[in-house]
Write an enzyme that holds these catalytic residues in place. Structure first.
Site, mmCIF file in Angstrom:
data_model
loop_
_atom_site.group_PDB
_atom_site.id
_atom_site.type_symbol
_atom_site.label_atom_id
_atom_site.label_comp_id
_atom_site.label_asym_id
_atom_site.label_seq_id
_atom_site.Cartn_x
_atom_site.Cartn_y
_atom_site.Cartn_z
ATOM 1 N N ARG A 171 1.541 5.377 -1.646
ATOM 2 C CA ARG A 171 0.842 4.708 -2.758
ATOM 3 C C ARG A 171 1.189 3.225 -2.856
ATOM 4 O O ARG A 171 0.392 2.420 -3.343
ATOM 5 C CB ARG A 171 1.183 5.401 -4.077
ATOM 6 C CG ARG A 171 0.725 6.845 -4.162
ATOM 7 C CD ARG A 171 -0.771 7.001 -4.123
ATOM 8 N NE ARG A 171 -1.164 8.411 -4.093
ATOM 9 C CZ ARG A 171 -2.410 8.822 -3.859
ATOM 10 N NH1 ARG A 171 -3.383 7.949 -3.637
ATOM 11 N NH2 ARG A 171 -2.696 10.112 -3.832
ATOM 12 N N GLU A 207 -12.280 1.288 -6.821
ATOM 13 C CA GLU A 207 -10.938 1.372 -6.227
ATOM 14 C C GLU A 207 -10.334 -0.033 -6.278
ATOM 15 O O GLU A 207 -11.037 -1.016 -6.067
ATOM 16 C CB GLU A 207 -11.068 1.872 -4.789
ATOM 17 C CG GLU A 207 -9.749 2.136 -4.104
ATOM 18 C CD GLU A 207 -9.931 2.851 -2.753
ATOM 19 O OE1 GLU A 207 -10.684 3.851 -2.698
ATOM 20 O OE2 GLU A 207 -9.343 2.381 -1.783
#
Ligand code: 3EB
Length: 308
Positions: A187, A295
């Site tokens: 991440r 995103e």
């Protein structure tokens, strides 16, 4: 599909000072910076397979655009092999993947994103063995308009710290319902350095656990994405706001499936995530799941304000 205005520029990825260091990401720039230049002008450092390489201040940078004569899985597998050769003795810190027709598939074949994930995962496993998960860097993977796979990457000399989001299943542990091989990325990745740390936050979307949140609503997906970003920021040791009020230089890329969402998203982000000092590009792109509408990724340089 959203409407496309022919006059929009496409995003350039700038790695080196001259033409040989500029790569076309194949994404329309809706507003904001038309060129992404994260490292300043790096010096050319030769080639490895399909990759053009550059060096600056300890970083090794590279990029390649490869055609797909044997399909996307094979192209991804080979290109990642070249990247691992190029970065031997260093540590991959960030990879940007631009995948052709990402949500499409030929009859009976895997969706392009899933085929890409399969080739990428097999390449990591071949290079690093079965425990490759612990080495996976921050990344993004979005669709683009070219009939080729484009990848840019950066590697650092010291081992970085890879970070996960407690609110999200690690992408490398997504269940098989999303494809035969899960996506290969962390991440976020934190790279220590003499002038402060560099923090790469992966493409972050409205995924909770492993499920897509609010498949049809951009405002609700944006809210979930901002929560994920706050949580990833905390996990990096930055508090909730990605050093918004600190001294780092921050670059954001905001990917939108629908160009018409840009004003709404920009208005929300101006009140929450962003400050006037940030470098921001709004880009038209398809994401790795057809249900995702927005995103956001971030790259922070010169981060000194770690909370303890
Ligand atoms: C997600 O969280 C959204 O395949 O490299 C984000 C960042 C996503 C990187 C990748 C995919 C990738 O799964 C999609």
């Amino acid at each position: 599909m959203s409407t496309r205005a022919a006059e929009l520029p496409t995003l350039s990825i700038v790695l080196g000072a001259d033409e040989s260091g500029v790569f076309d990401a194949g994404l329309d720039v809706l507003t904001g910076e038309p060129a992404e230049n994260l490292f300043g002008a790096a010096r050319p450092a030769g080639r490895q397979g399909a990759c053009s390489l550059f060096r600056t201040k300890g970083w090794l940078l590279g990029a390649a655009t490869v055609p797909l004569p044997a399909g996307l899985e094979e192209a991804a597998y080979r290109l990642y092999g070249d990247i691992f050769q190029a970065t031997r003795g260093r540590h991959l810190a960030r990879v940007w993947n631009y995948v052709p027709a990402i949500n499409e598939s030929k009859p009976g074949a895997l969706e392009n994103y899933r085929a890409f994930c399969q080739g990428r995962s097999l390449a990591f496993e071949r290079q690093f063995g079965r425990d490759f998960k612990t080495l996976l860097p921050a990344a993004s993977a979005v669709g683009h308009q070219l009939a080729a796979l484009t990848v840019a990457f950066t590697a650092c000399p010291v081992p970085p710290r890879h970070v996960e989001n407690p609110l999200q299943v690690s992408a490398y542990d997504y269940p098989g319902t999303y494809g035969p091989r899960p996506p290969s990325f962390a991440r976020a990745t934190v790279v220590p350095g003499p002038a402060g740390a560099t923090v790469f936050v992966s493409g972050t979307a409205a995924i909770r656990g492993h499920a897509t949140v609010a498949p049809r609503s951009t405002p609700l997906q944006l809210e979930c994405t901002l929560e994920n970003l706050r949580e990833i920021s905390r996990a990096c040791g930055l508090g909730p706001s990605l050093d918004r009020d600190g001294r780092s230089t921050r670059h954001f890329k905001i990917y939108l499936r629908r160009a018409a969402d840009q004003p709404l998203v920009a208005a929300t982000l101006a009140k929450t995530l962003l400050s006037d000092r940030d470098r921001v590009s709004y880009l038209r792109a398809d994401m790795c799941r057809a249900s995702l509408l927005v995103e956001i990724e971030a790259s922070l340089f010169g981060v000194t304000a770690f909370c303890t």
